[in-house]
Design a protein around this motif. Structure first.
Motif, PDB file in Angstrom:
ATOM      1  N   GLY A 196       3.645  17.768   6.708  1.00  0.00           N
ATOM      2  CA  GLY A 196       2.392  17.002   6.726  1.00  0.00           C
ATOM      3  C   GLY A 196       1.854  16.844   8.135  1.00  0.00           C
ATOM      4  N   PHE A 197       0.516  16.921   8.234  1.00  0.00           N
ATOM      5  CA  PHE A 197      -0.178  16.705   9.505  1.00  0.00           C
ATOM      6  C   PHE A 197      -1.126  15.523   9.329  1.00  0.00           C
ATOM      7  CE2 PHE A 197       0.964  21.150   9.206  1.00  0.00           C
ATOM      8  CZ  PHE A 197       1.528  21.407  10.445  1.00  0.00           C
ATOM      9  N   GLN A 198      -1.583  14.989  10.473  1.00  0.00           N
ATOM     10  CA  GLN A 198      -2.490  13.834  10.413  1.00  0.00           C
ATOM     11  C   GLN A 198      -3.870  14.209   9.870  1.00  0.00           C
ATOM     12  OE1 GLN A 198      -1.528  10.787  11.131  1.00  0.00           O
ATOM     13  NE2 GLN A 198      -0.402  10.614  13.028  1.00  0.00           N
ATOM     14  N   THR A 199      -4.343  15.408  10.206  1.00  0.00           N
ATOM     15  CA  THR A 199      -5.703  15.792   9.790  1.00  0.00           C
ATOM     16  C   THR A 199      -5.710  17.237   9.295  1.00  0.00           C
ATOM     17  OG1 THR A 199      -6.372  16.762  11.915  1.00  0.00           O
ATOM     18  CG2 THR A 199      -6.687  14.386  11.679  1.00  0.00           C
ATOM     19  N   PRO A 223      -3.233  11.572   6.437  1.00  0.00           N
ATOM     20  CA  PRO A 223      -3.584  10.685   7.550  1.00  0.00           C
ATOM     21  C   PRO A 223      -2.872   9.330   7.458  1.00  0.00           C
ATOM     22  CG  PRO A 223      -5.451  10.988   6.043  1.00  0.00           C
ATOM     23  CD  PRO A 223      -4.374  11.908   5.579  1.00  0.00           C
ATOM     24  N   ILE A 224      -2.218   8.965   8.533  1.00  0.00           N
ATOM     25  CA  ILE A 224      -1.455   7.710   8.543  1.00  0.00           C
ATOM     26  C   ILE A 224      -2.420   6.537   8.704  1.00  0.00           C
ATOM     27  CG2 ILE A 224      -1.031   7.520  11.029  1.00  0.00           C
ATOM     28  CD1 ILE A 224       1.896   6.884  10.358  1.00  0.00           C
ATOM     29  N   GLY A 225      -2.032   5.383   8.146  1.00  0.00           N
ATOM     30  CA  GLY A 225      -2.861   4.186   8.279  1.00  0.00           C
ATOM     31  C   GLY A 225      -2.019   3.010   8.729  1.00  0.00           C
ATOM     32  N   ARG A 248      -8.379   1.296   2.363  1.00  0.00           N
ATOM     33  CA  ARG A 248      -8.027   2.243   1.292  1.00  0.00           C
ATOM     34  C   ARG A 248      -6.934   3.213   1.749  1.00  0.00           C
ATOM     35  NH1 ARG A 248     -12.839   4.145   0.735  1.00  0.00           N
ATOM     36  NH2 ARG A 248     -12.459   6.045   1.896  1.00  0.00           N
ATOM     37  N   GLU A 249      -7.117   3.801   2.920  1.00  0.00           N
ATOM     38  CA  GLU A 249      -6.172   4.824   3.380  1.00  0.00           C
ATOM     39  C   GLU A 249      -5.171   4.176   4.324  1.00  0.00           C
ATOM     40  OE1 GLU A 249      -8.060   8.514   4.401  1.00  0.00           O
ATOM     41  OE2 GLU A 249      -9.507   8.286   2.785  1.00  0.00           O
ATOM     42  N   ASP A 250      -4.416   3.235   3.781  1.00  0.00           N
ATOM     43  CA  ASP A 250      -3.493   2.490   4.635  1.00  0.00           C
ATOM     44  C   ASP A 250      -2.101   3.121   4.612  1.00  0.00           C
ATOM     45  OD1 ASP A 250      -2.420   1.686   2.251  1.00  0.00           O
ATOM     46  OD2 ASP A 250      -2.455  -0.457   2.714  1.00  0.00           O
ATOM     47  N   VAL A 251      -1.138   2.421   5.188  1.00  0.00           N
ATOM     48  CA  VAL A 251       0.178   3.037   5.344  1.00  0.00           C
ATOM     49  C   VAL A 251       0.852   3.275   3.988  1.00  0.00           C
ATOM     50  CG1 VAL A 251       1.580   0.927   5.614  1.00  0.00           C
ATOM     51  CG2 VAL A 251       2.206   3.009   6.845  1.00  0.00           C
ATOM     52  N   THR A 252       0.533   2.442   3.009  1.00  0.00           N
ATOM     53  CA  THR A 252       1.134   2.616   1.691  1.00  0.00           C
ATOM     54  C   THR A 252       0.600   3.890   1.035  1.00  0.00           C
ATOM     55  OG1 THR A 252       1.179   0.222   1.529  1.00  0.00           O
ATOM     56  CG2 THR A 252       1.561   1.426  -0.498  1.00  0.00           C
ATOM     57  N   TRP A 300      -0.516   6.462   2.593  1.00  0.00           N
ATOM     58  CA  TRP A 300       0.079   7.577   3.358  1.00  0.00           C
ATOM     59  C   TRP A 300       1.484   7.881   2.856  1.00  0.00           C
ATOM     60  CZ3 TRP A 300       4.176   6.653   7.054  1.00  0.00           C
ATOM     61  CH2 TRP A 300       4.526   7.762   7.822  1.00  0.00           C
ATOM     62  N   ARG A 301       2.312   6.831   2.802  1.00  0.00           N
ATOM     63  CA  ARG A 301       3.697   7.004   2.367  1.00  0.00           C
ATOM     64  C   ARG A 301       3.766   7.561   0.950  1.00  0.00           C
ATOM     65  NH1 ARG A 301       5.988   1.557   0.774  1.00  0.00           N
ATOM     66  NH2 ARG A 301       4.716   2.079  -1.012  1.00  0.00           N
ATOM     67  N   ASP A 302       2.985   6.963   0.042  1.00  0.00           N
ATOM     68  CA  ASP A 302       3.076   7.385  -1.350  1.00  0.00           C
ATOM     69  C   ASP A 302       2.634   8.830  -1.531  1.00  0.00           C
ATOM     70  OD1 ASP A 302       4.059   4.929  -1.961  1.00  0.00           O
ATOM     71  OD2 ASP A 302       2.241   4.162  -2.916  1.00  0.00           O
ATOM     72  N   SER A 303       1.555   9.206  -0.827  1.00  0.00           N
ATOM     73  CA  SER A 303       1.090  10.576  -1.047  1.00  0.00           C
ATOM     74  C   SER A 303       2.100  11.577  -0.484  1.00  0.00           C
ATOM     75  CB  SER A 303      -0.308  10.798  -0.460  1.00  0.00           C
ATOM     76  OG  SER A 303      -0.288  10.527   0.909  1.00  0.00           O
ATOM     77  N   PHE A 304       2.720  11.234   0.656  1.00  0.00           N
ATOM     78  CA  PHE A 304       3.703  12.187   1.200  1.00  0.00           C
ATOM     79  C   PHE A 304       4.952  12.241   0.316  1.00  0.00           C
ATOM     80  CE2 PHE A 304       6.965  14.100   3.652  1.00  0.00           C
ATOM     81  CZ  PHE A 304       6.312  15.065   4.393  1.00  0.00           C
ATOM     82  N   VAL A 305       5.442  11.069  -0.063  1.00  0.00           N
ATOM     83  CA  VAL A 305       6.679  11.055  -0.864  1.00  0.00           C
ATOM     84  C   VAL A 305       6.439  11.712  -2.223  1.00  0.00           C
ATOM     85  CG1 VAL A 305       8.453   9.601  -1.927  1.00  0.00           C
ATOM     86  CG2 VAL A 305       7.664   9.092   0.372  1.00  0.00           C
TER      87      VAL A 305
END
Ligand code: ADQ
Length: 466
Positions: free
Chosen positions: A186-189, A227-229, A440-444, A446-451
């Motif tokens: 995964g990348f930030q952008t 993207p991380i939040g 909306r695009e917060d750390v949760t 980010w984590r959920d989409s990556f996991v």
């Protein structure tokens, strides 16, 4: 039940709102892990005369951390060396500061092997492993060599540079090949993801069977932008805390009849501080009638002090800040306040809230969480204005900020002029769009989409949450 194992160079779970000196990565990982029954593995930050691989396991604020000490030579060659003198400058387009030293490369491989050998016995067959950042690119390769077959993901917090820049690194092909021992990268952008794809297709004879997939070195990899939040609900709570309110009052008292402009960054050459200071100086020079109306506060705690480039920039910034006050201050007033210390996170929230302008102008930045924190801290009825570098990953999401070229003091000065005279309706309209994104695009998310991607899209997520 499956666990999530997070691996990063440093393991430093924050102990709560009062924590000082925590980088963006640590804040995000702690927030991500708290809701999973999992383990955070990495370096303790301490050294030992010779490497033992003995684990120190602690549970802090709901996060179980397992850490190891490293040898002095490891720290010198792997951390100060390959990570901070080679990959960090290179990935931030500072080829002029990039050190190419074989001992650094060897230390980097050695520490990644040591991480793998210590971590491997802790891994259970169903565990998902999520590796973070440029310090640990070869970790999956080392784990695979030890027979680990689990799904392993990698997230890069910094930019992936354009392939013309990446290919200036001796051994670039080996590093890129190591990425293919992961299942998901995964990348930030989308831009960094495309830069990686471009490298793989043009330099590594790779193929793209379908969007989001790459084949090279005999293996297939899923790639994407995640993207991380920030931890938005936690930050919203903190803004209302007594300490945040007190800090806001302190700042208001320092800026009676004046507007506060704030910058908050680790003291790092990638953050564009020299150009930012010059931009503020330019603004003061161009707007004599505004000189008594503004105060700029730059908070920049020192980091990586054992690396020469960081000592040098610190000296230059001290000189510049002195010059600005020397040039413009009067006996009863000074335009610039520059402090090198850490603040509690709730205090930072209060400072952001008091600031009419958030000035975030890195020359290159993977994402930049300060921009998001500034937005989250604003008063919805009277928000401040975010000035943001177009070369921060955050600019892809926060396009209602005033976007600037951070290399240009003139553009920064113009944006300051615009921000300081912007009417309330425009400030509210822009802030609303920014805040919606930060929430909306917060750390949760980010984590959920990556996991999810790592676990195979949603199928195992229910089993993971603990
Ligand atoms: P960093 O380069 O550390 O992170 P950033 O994303 O801005 O940069 O995060 C800095 C964090 O440290 C913020 O949470 C901020 O509040 C905190 N901080 C800064 N100064 C502080 C001070 N004086 N006192 C207390 N806290 C302070 C790396 C990448 C970024 C990416 C993050 C997360 O370089 O591009 O956004 O990881 O992926």
């Amino acid at each position: 039940m499956s666990r999530l194992i997070v691996v990063s160079n440093r393991v430093n779970p924050p102990t709560g709102a009062g924590e000082e000196s925590v980088g963006g990565l640590a804040m995000a990982l702690a927030a991500a892990l708290r809701q999973y029954s999992g383990l955070w593995f990495g370096w303790s930050g301490k050294t030992t005369p010779s490497f033992t691989g003995v684990l120190d396991v602690q549970t802090i604020d709901g996060v179980t951390a397992a850490v190891i000490d490293l040898e002095e030579a490891d720290v010198e060659e792997y951390y100060n060396g390959y990570a901070n003198k080679t990959l960090w400058p290179l990935f931030h387009y500072r080829t002029d500061l990039t050190a190419y030293d074989r001992a650094y490369g060897a230390g980097y491989q050695r520490v990644n092997k040591r991480f793998a050998e210590t971590l491997a016995p802790l891994i259970e067959p169903d565990d998902l492993i999520w590796v973070h950042d440029y310090h640990l690119i070869p970790l999956a390769r080392e784990l695979r060599a030890l027979g680990i077959k689990n799904r392993i993901g990698f997230f890069l917090h910094v930019p992936w540079p354009a392939h013309q820049v990446f290919t200036t690194l001796p051994g670039h092909s080996r590093l890129a090949e190591a990425m293919f021992d992961y299942d998901v990268v995964g990348f930030q952008t989308a831009e960094y993801c495309q830069a990686f794809e471009e490298y793989v297709l043009s330099e590594a004879s790779g193929e793209q069977p379908r969007p989001g997939q790459l084949q090279a070195f005999g293996r297939t990899l899923s790639v994407g932008a995640y993207p991380i939040g920030i931890d938005a609900p936690d930050f919203a709570r903190m803004v209302k805390s007594p300490r945040a309110r007190r800090m806001r009052n302190v700042m208001d008292a320092c800026t009676v009849f004046r507007h506060l402009i704030v910058g908050v960054d680790r003291l790092d050459y990638s953050k564009g501080l020299e150009e930012r200071f010059a931009g503020f100086e330019r603004y003061l020079a161009d707007n004599p009638d505004m000189r008594r109306e503004v105060l700029m506060l730059q908070i920049a705690p020192v980091s990586r002090e054992s690396v020469e480039a960081y000592q040098e920039i610190r000296g230059r910034l001290d000189g510049l800040s002195g010059r600005i006050n020397g040039e413009f201050a009067d006996i009863d007033w000074a335009p610039f306040r520059y402090v090198n210390r850490n603040y509690r996170r709730d205090e930072l929230a209060g400072i952001y809230r008091a600031a009419r302008v958030g000035l975030v102008t890195p020359l290159r930045d993977g994402m930049n969480l300060v921009a998001k924190e500034y937005v989250a801290a604003q008063d919805p009825d009277d928000p401040g204005v975010l000035i943001l570098s177009r070369f921060a990953g955050a600019a892809r999401q926060l396009d209602e900020a005033l976007l600037v070229n951070p290399n240009s003091p003139e553009e920064i000065a113009d944006a300051l002029g615009r921000a300081l005279t912007m009417g309330k309706p425009e400030r509210i309209r822009r802030w609303r769009a920014l805040f919606d994104n930060v929430e909306r695009e917060d750390v949760t998310a980010w984590r959920d989409s990556f996991v999810d991607a790592l676990a195979g899209v949603g199928t195992r997520r229910a089993a993971l949450a603990g």
